[in-house]
Design a protein around this motif. Structure first.
Motif, PDB file in Angstrom:
ATOM      1  N   PRO A 393       0.838  -1.207   0.000  1.00  0.00           N
ATOM      2  CA  PRO A 393       0.000   0.000   0.000  1.00  0.00           C
ATOM      3  C   PRO A 393       0.868   1.250   0.000  1.00  0.00           C
ATOM      4  CG  PRO A 393      -0.835  -1.595   1.576  1.00  0.00           C
ATOM      5  CD  PRO A 393       0.504  -2.106   1.115  1.00  0.00           C
ATOM      6  N   LEU A 394       0.484   2.221  -0.788  1.00  0.00           N
ATOM      7  CA  LEU A 394       1.246   3.462  -0.856  1.00  0.00           C
ATOM      8  C   LEU A 394       1.128   4.219   0.461  1.00  0.00           C
ATOM      9  CD1 LEU A 394       2.869   5.424  -2.663  1.00  0.00           C
ATOM     10  CD2 LEU A 394       0.692   6.499  -3.257  1.00  0.00           C
ATOM     11  N   ASN A 395       2.259   4.421   1.131  1.00  0.00           N
ATOM     12  CA  ASN A 395       2.299   5.131   2.414  1.00  0.00           C
ATOM     13  C   ASN A 395       1.345   4.508   3.435  1.00  0.00           C
ATOM     14  OD1 ASN A 395       4.105   6.793   1.193  1.00  0.00           O
ATOM     15  ND2 ASN A 395       2.880   8.654   1.302  1.00  0.00           N
ATOM     16  N   HIS A 396       1.121   3.195   3.311  1.00  0.00           N
ATOM     17  CA  HIS A 396       0.238   2.468   4.227  1.00  0.00           C
ATOM     18  C   HIS A 396      -1.185   3.017   4.212  1.00  0.00           C
ATOM     19  CE1 HIS A 396       3.888   0.624   5.732  1.00  0.00           C
ATOM     20  NE2 HIS A 396       4.396   1.814   5.965  1.00  0.00           N
ATOM     21  N   TRP A 397      -1.570   3.629   3.093  1.00  0.00           N
ATOM     22  CA  TRP A 397      -2.908   4.193   2.946  1.00  0.00           C
ATOM     23  C   TRP A 397      -3.833   3.092   2.423  1.00  0.00           C
ATOM     24  CZ3 TRP A 397      -5.200   8.442   4.571  1.00  0.00           C
ATOM     25  CH2 TRP A 397      -6.404   8.857   3.990  1.00  0.00           C
ATOM     26  N   SER A 398      -4.808   2.690   3.213  1.00  0.00           N
ATOM     27  CA  SER A 398      -5.644   1.537   2.877  1.00  0.00           C
ATOM     28  C   SER A 398      -7.039   1.904   2.388  1.00  0.00           C
ATOM     29  CB  SER A 398      -5.775   0.612   4.095  1.00  0.00           C
ATOM     30  OG  SER A 398      -6.370   1.309   5.190  1.00  0.00           O
ATOM     31  N   ARG A 399      -7.395   3.175   2.435  1.00  0.00           N
ATOM     32  CA  ARG A 399      -8.744   3.548   2.005  1.00  0.00           C
ATOM     33  C   ARG A 399      -8.872   3.452   0.483  1.00  0.00           C
ATOM     34  NH1 ARG A 399      -9.800   9.094   5.497  1.00  0.00           N
ATOM     35  NH2 ARG A 399      -9.278   8.239   7.557  1.00  0.00           N
ATOM     36  N   PRO A 400     -10.032   3.021  -0.018  1.00  0.00           N
ATOM     37  CA  PRO A 400     -10.248   2.993  -1.465  1.00  0.00           C
ATOM     38  C   PRO A 400     -10.005   4.372  -2.070  1.00  0.00           C
ATOM     39  CG  PRO A 400     -11.955   1.754  -0.357  1.00  0.00           C
ATOM     40  CD  PRO A 400     -11.164   2.443   0.725  1.00  0.00           C
ATOM     41  N   SER A 401      -9.254   4.421  -3.168  1.00  0.00           N
ATOM     42  CA  SER A 401      -8.868   5.689  -3.796  1.00  0.00           C
ATOM     43  C   SER A 401      -8.800   5.516  -5.301  1.00  0.00           C
ATOM     44  CB  SER A 401      -7.497   6.160  -3.274  1.00  0.00           C
ATOM     45  OG  SER A 401      -7.465   6.204  -1.860  1.00  0.00           O
ATOM     46  N   ASP A 402      -8.910   6.630  -6.008  1.00  0.00           N
ATOM     47  CA  ASP A 402      -8.810   6.602  -7.471  1.00  0.00           C
ATOM     48  C   ASP A 402      -8.512   8.011  -7.962  1.00  0.00           C
ATOM     49  OD1 ASP A 402      -8.893   5.678 -10.087  1.00  0.00           O
ATOM     50  OD2 ASP A 402     -10.689   4.478  -9.755  1.00  0.00           O
ATOM     51  N   PHE A 403      -8.469   8.176  -9.279  1.00  0.00           N
ATOM     52  CA  PHE A 403      -8.164   9.463  -9.911  1.00  0.00           C
ATOM     53  C   PHE A 403      -6.848  10.065  -9.410  1.00  0.00           C
ATOM     54  CE2 PHE A 403     -12.968   9.702 -10.151  1.00  0.00           C
ATOM     55  CZ  PHE A 403     -13.043   9.475 -11.513  1.00  0.00           C
ATOM     56  N   PRO A 404      -5.771   9.293  -9.302  1.00  0.00           N
ATOM     57  CA  PRO A 404      -4.510   9.879  -8.838  1.00  0.00           C
ATOM     58  C   PRO A 404      -3.906  10.812  -9.879  1.00  0.00           C
ATOM     59  CG  PRO A 404      -4.144   7.641  -9.557  1.00  0.00           C
ATOM     60  CD  PRO A 404      -5.628   7.865  -9.617  1.00  0.00           C
ATOM     61  N   THR A 405      -3.196  11.814  -9.415  1.00  0.00           N
ATOM     62  CA  THR A 405      -2.535  12.755 -10.318  1.00  0.00           C
ATOM     63  C   THR A 405      -1.273  13.275  -9.659  1.00  0.00           C
ATOM     64  OG1 THR A 405      -2.905  14.722 -11.707  1.00  0.00           O
ATOM     65  CG2 THR A 405      -3.722  14.808  -9.448  1.00  0.00           C
ATOM     66  N   VAL A 406      -0.361  13.805 -10.477  1.00  0.00           N
ATOM     67  CA  VAL A 406       0.876  14.403  -9.982  1.00  0.00           C
ATOM     68  C   VAL A 406       1.079  15.735 -10.683  1.00  0.00           C
ATOM     69  CG1 VAL A 406       1.906  12.142  -9.558  1.00  0.00           C
ATOM     70  CG2 VAL A 406       2.339  13.294 -11.741  1.00  0.00           C
ATOM     71  N   ASN A 407       2.067  16.476 -10.244  1.00  0.00           N
ATOM     72  CA  ASN A 407       2.497  17.669 -10.959  1.00  0.00           C
ATOM     73  C   ASN A 407       2.930  17.231 -12.363  1.00  0.00           C
ATOM     74  OD1 ASN A 407       4.039  19.797 -12.074  1.00  0.00           O
ATOM     75  ND2 ASN A 407       4.717  20.489 -10.071  1.00  0.00           N
ATOM     76  N   PRO A 408       2.279  17.709 -13.439  1.00  0.00           N
ATOM     77  CA  PRO A 408       2.578  17.223 -14.787  1.00  0.00           C
ATOM     78  C   PRO A 408       4.041  17.349 -15.188  1.00  0.00           C
ATOM     79  CG  PRO A 408       0.590  18.556 -14.798  1.00  0.00           C
ATOM     80  CD  PRO A 408       1.201  18.712 -13.438  1.00  0.00           C
ATOM     81  N   ALA A 409       4.753  18.325 -14.621  1.00  0.00           N
ATOM     82  CA  ALA A 409       6.163  18.504 -14.968  1.00  0.00           C
ATOM     83  C   ALA A 409       7.016  17.332 -14.503  1.00  0.00           C
ATOM     84  CB  ALA A 409       6.692  19.806 -14.372  1.00  0.00           C
ATOM     85  N   PHE A 410       6.502  16.530 -13.551  1.00  0.00           N
ATOM     86  CA  PHE A 410       7.264  15.416 -12.997  1.00  0.00           C
ATOM     87  C   PHE A 410       6.761  14.061 -13.507  1.00  0.00           C
ATOM     88  CE2 PHE A 410       8.096  18.929 -10.260  1.00  0.00           C
ATOM     89  CZ  PHE A 410       9.355  18.726  -9.721  1.00  0.00           C
ATOM     90  N   ASN A 411       5.827  14.075 -14.412  1.00  0.00           N
ATOM     91  CA  ASN A 411       5.248  12.836 -14.910  1.00  0.00           C
ATOM     92  C   ASN A 411       6.295  12.005 -15.650  1.00  0.00           C
ATOM     93  OD1 ASN A 411       3.339  10.890 -15.503  1.00  0.00           O
ATOM     94  ND2 ASN A 411       2.488  12.007 -17.241  1.00  0.00           N
ATOM     95  N   GLY A 412       6.528  10.786 -15.187  1.00  0.00           N
ATOM     96  CA  GLY A 412       7.483   9.891 -15.834  1.00  0.00           C
ATOM     97  C   GLY A 412       8.923  10.105 -15.436  1.00  0.00           C
ATOM     98  N   HIS A 413       9.186  11.059 -14.567  1.00  0.00           N
ATOM     99  CA  HIS A 413      10.575  11.384 -14.231  1.00  0.00           C
ATOM    100  C   HIS A 413      10.818  11.460 -12.728  1.00  0.00           C
ATOM    101  CE1 HIS A 413      11.440  12.162 -18.461  1.00  0.00           C
ATOM    102  NE2 HIS A 413      10.291  12.810 -18.503  1.00  0.00           N
ATOM    103  N   GLY A 414       9.959  10.890 -11.934  1.00  0.00           N
ATOM    104  CA  GLY A 414      10.163  10.881 -10.493  1.00  0.00           C
ATOM    105  C   GLY A 414       9.451  12.030  -9.819  1.00  0.00           C
ATOM    106  N   ASN A 415       8.630  11.731  -8.834  1.00  0.00           N
ATOM    107  CA  ASN A 415       7.880  12.761  -8.128  1.00  0.00           C
ATOM    108  C   ASN A 415       7.807  12.402  -6.647  1.00  0.00           C
ATOM    109  OD1 ASN A 415       5.932  10.708  -9.499  1.00  0.00           O
ATOM    110  ND2 ASN A 415       4.816  11.431  -7.704  1.00  0.00           N
ATOM    111  N   THR A 416       7.526  13.409  -5.836  1.00  0.00           N
ATOM    112  CA  THR A 416       7.418  13.211  -4.392  1.00  0.00           C
ATOM    113  C   THR A 416       5.966  13.165  -3.937  1.00  0.00           C
ATOM    114  OG1 THR A 416       9.531  14.326  -4.032  1.00  0.00           O
ATOM    115  CG2 THR A 416       8.055  14.170  -2.136  1.00  0.00           C
TER     116      THR A 416
END
Length: 528
Positions: A393-416
């Motif tokens: 589980p990502l960061n031990h987060w167990s709740r149902p989740s969807d629609f994830p997104t990141v800062n587009p400038a970091f897409n495919g190149h590592g993000n925090t």
């Protein structure tokens, strides 16, 4: 990192090619993605919502019973027949738009119509595409709203342009009809352009999971027409790929039926694209139409520059029957998550036109069947072969989740940071879906902070807008659906302040007569 309706969402720290997780190297010896001249050979859900609101925002009555929960769920999928052709300025009900807010337009697409005028209903996944546009002017501190139906071939067949009357004549992949054609109803894959929206090279497109995108005029939202993004990219003849095995023979027999009778395109363009911001490239993926009936998958990846010039094309064959909905990329690989699925649309009653929210909310102890955020860590050796794979589980987060997104400038190149829609679980009846909370995951500190809406208020997909130096400097846009009062709001959040009391920046009200149903995916396009 991947986002999906049907599939689990993933943040990939590394990649591998084994069993369900599929890593496809797009370069020899793990070098950068290579130019076309050296390309290798083909190788039950739940929803809910809540918001933390300022004192100026009156809370909705707290009602927690099955009748109310069922009614709220249906309101989320109420058809909107009206279009907003001329821009209207939205009323600010909370906060204000910052002067440094980047000027641009938030495009949001999803189904708009579920019931016609002759007693037929369709599943939301088959609803006709309805495009919404929120144009934000930070200098003026205002937002202008427009909404139009995408005039697909199917939409023009099923809507009378003179009277505005709708008559569904063709079913969709997820729907049956009370009315419509009883025989020769071959259009079971009608393109409704309702899944994702993209602006690239100054051109705007609405995409669907199984056909070509439709081009839209960005300012008026007029439909220009279908756009063959892969035109001229596939020069090899069908026979040149024929190897003579049993599945090639089966494909050869299926093609005239699928192409000729069912009018399906030879290649199905998947709705989820990727943008490599560091290289200014658009990445898209297609699969052969006949693969959905065969125990194999033939994928083709395309990479375009801002002028839609093809920079790279690569084909891969996977000897397995998998449902691919979303995918990811790195500098050296394409990453696919192969879903082994069984289609079950019993959560939708096509006779009554009602959705069953209990189908979208698993019983206690069965939450693992719902979408979750997980982290897949993979270690590769010098030859690119997998040495180790860990799924947790990502960061031990167990709740149902969807629609994830990141800062587009970091897409495919590592993000925090990863932002996703999730549920607070505060509702006793149907606690998991619709979503009511934004979760911000910090991959460095392994912490999750949240922001929620109020009682009987739900949210859709968050979209990140970068405005600063650090990765989480910027804003999140999300639509709030206040079903108890039948209102939609555009909500602006400070991405860095998620988890704090002052995360809300502004809330703007869509006029009630333009209240729209739950959407799927959006795209932020800055003016520059």
């Amino acid at each position: 990192m991947m986002q999906s309706h049907e599939a689990t969402a993933y943040h990939f720290k590394a990649i591998h090619l084994r069993s369900r997780f599929l890593m496809i190297s797009s370069a020899k010896q793990n070098q950068a993605r290579i130019p076309p001249s050296t390309s290798p050979s083909p190788a039950k859900i739940r929803w809910e919502a809540t918001i933390t609101t300022p004192q100026t925002h009156l809370p909705s009555p707290i009602v927690d019973d099955s009748v109310t929960a069922f009614r709220d769920y249906q309101v989320l999928f109420t058809s909107q027949r009206s279009e907003c052709v001329e821009p209207v300025v939205l009323r600010i009900v909370d906060g204000s738009i910052p002067h440094d807010f980047p000027s641009g337009t938030y495009y949001l697409v999803g189904p708009g119509l579920f019931s016609d005028d002759h007693g037929s209903t369709v599943h939301p996944l088959d609803g006709h595409g309805y495009l919404r546009a929120f144009t934000i002017d930070g200098h003026k501190g205002e937002v202008r709203f427009m909404a139009r139906y995408v005039e697909t071939e199917a939409q023009m067949e099923e809507r009378d342009r003179e009277t505005g009357i709708w008559r569904f004549t063709h079913r969709g992949p997820f729907s049956l009809l009370k009315g419509g054609k009883k025989i020769l109803n071959t259009k079971v894959m009608k393109n409704v352009a309702n899944t994702t929206v993209l602006k690239w090279g100054g051109r705007l497109f609405c995409l669907w999971e199984g056909g070509q995108p439709y081009e839209i005029e960005p300012n008026t939202l007029d439909t220009i027409g279908m756009f063959n993004m892969m035109d001229g990219c596939d020069s090899l003849s069908v026979m040149s790929k024929f190897n003579g095995d049993v599945w090639d023979v089966a494909a050869l027999l299926l093609k005239p039926i699928l192409y000729g009778v069912f009018k399906m395109p030879p290649k199905r363009l998947l709705s989820h694209y990727k943008i490599d911001a560091q290289r200014d490239r658009l990445l898209i993926l297609s699969c052969n139409a006949e693969d959905m009936l065969l125990p194999r998958n033939n994928f083709t990846f395309y990479e375009f520059d801002l002028n839609f010039k093809l920079l790279q094309k690569q084909e891969f064959n996977i000897p397995d029957h998998l449902m691919i909905h979303d995918w990811a990329f790195t500098n050296t690989h394409y990453i696919l998550f192969g879903n082994r699925v069984k289609i079950d649309v019993t959560g939708y009653n096509w006779q009554s036109g009602k959705l069953d929210p209990s189908f979208m909310n698993s019983r206690e102890g069965e939450e693992e069947i719902l979408p979750h955020l997980v982290q897949v860590s993979i270690k590769l050796d010098a030859n690119g072969m997998q040495q180790k794979c860990l799924v947790e589980p990502l960061n031990h987060w167990s709740r149902p989740s969807d629609f994830p997104t990141v800062n587009p400038a970091f897409n495919g190149h590592g993000n925090t940071y990863i932002y996703a829609a999730t549920s607070s679980g505060s509702r006793r009846v149907f606690p998991y879906f619709p979503f009511d909370t934004i979760a911000k995951s910090n991959l460095s500190t392994k912490t999750v902070s949240t922001w929620s809406v109020g009682s009987r208020r739900f949210i859709g997909e968050p979209v990140f807008i970068h405005n600063g130096i650090e990765e989480d400097d910027g804003y999140l846009l999300v639509v709030e659906y206040a079903v108890s009062i039948q209102r939609c709001y555009l909500v602006i959040l400070n991405a860095k302040r998620i988890g704090e009391a002052d995360a809300l920046v502004a809330r703007l009200e869509v006029p009630k007569h333009l209240n729209f149903p739950l959407a799927f995916h959006g795209f932020w396009a800055t003016e520059r």
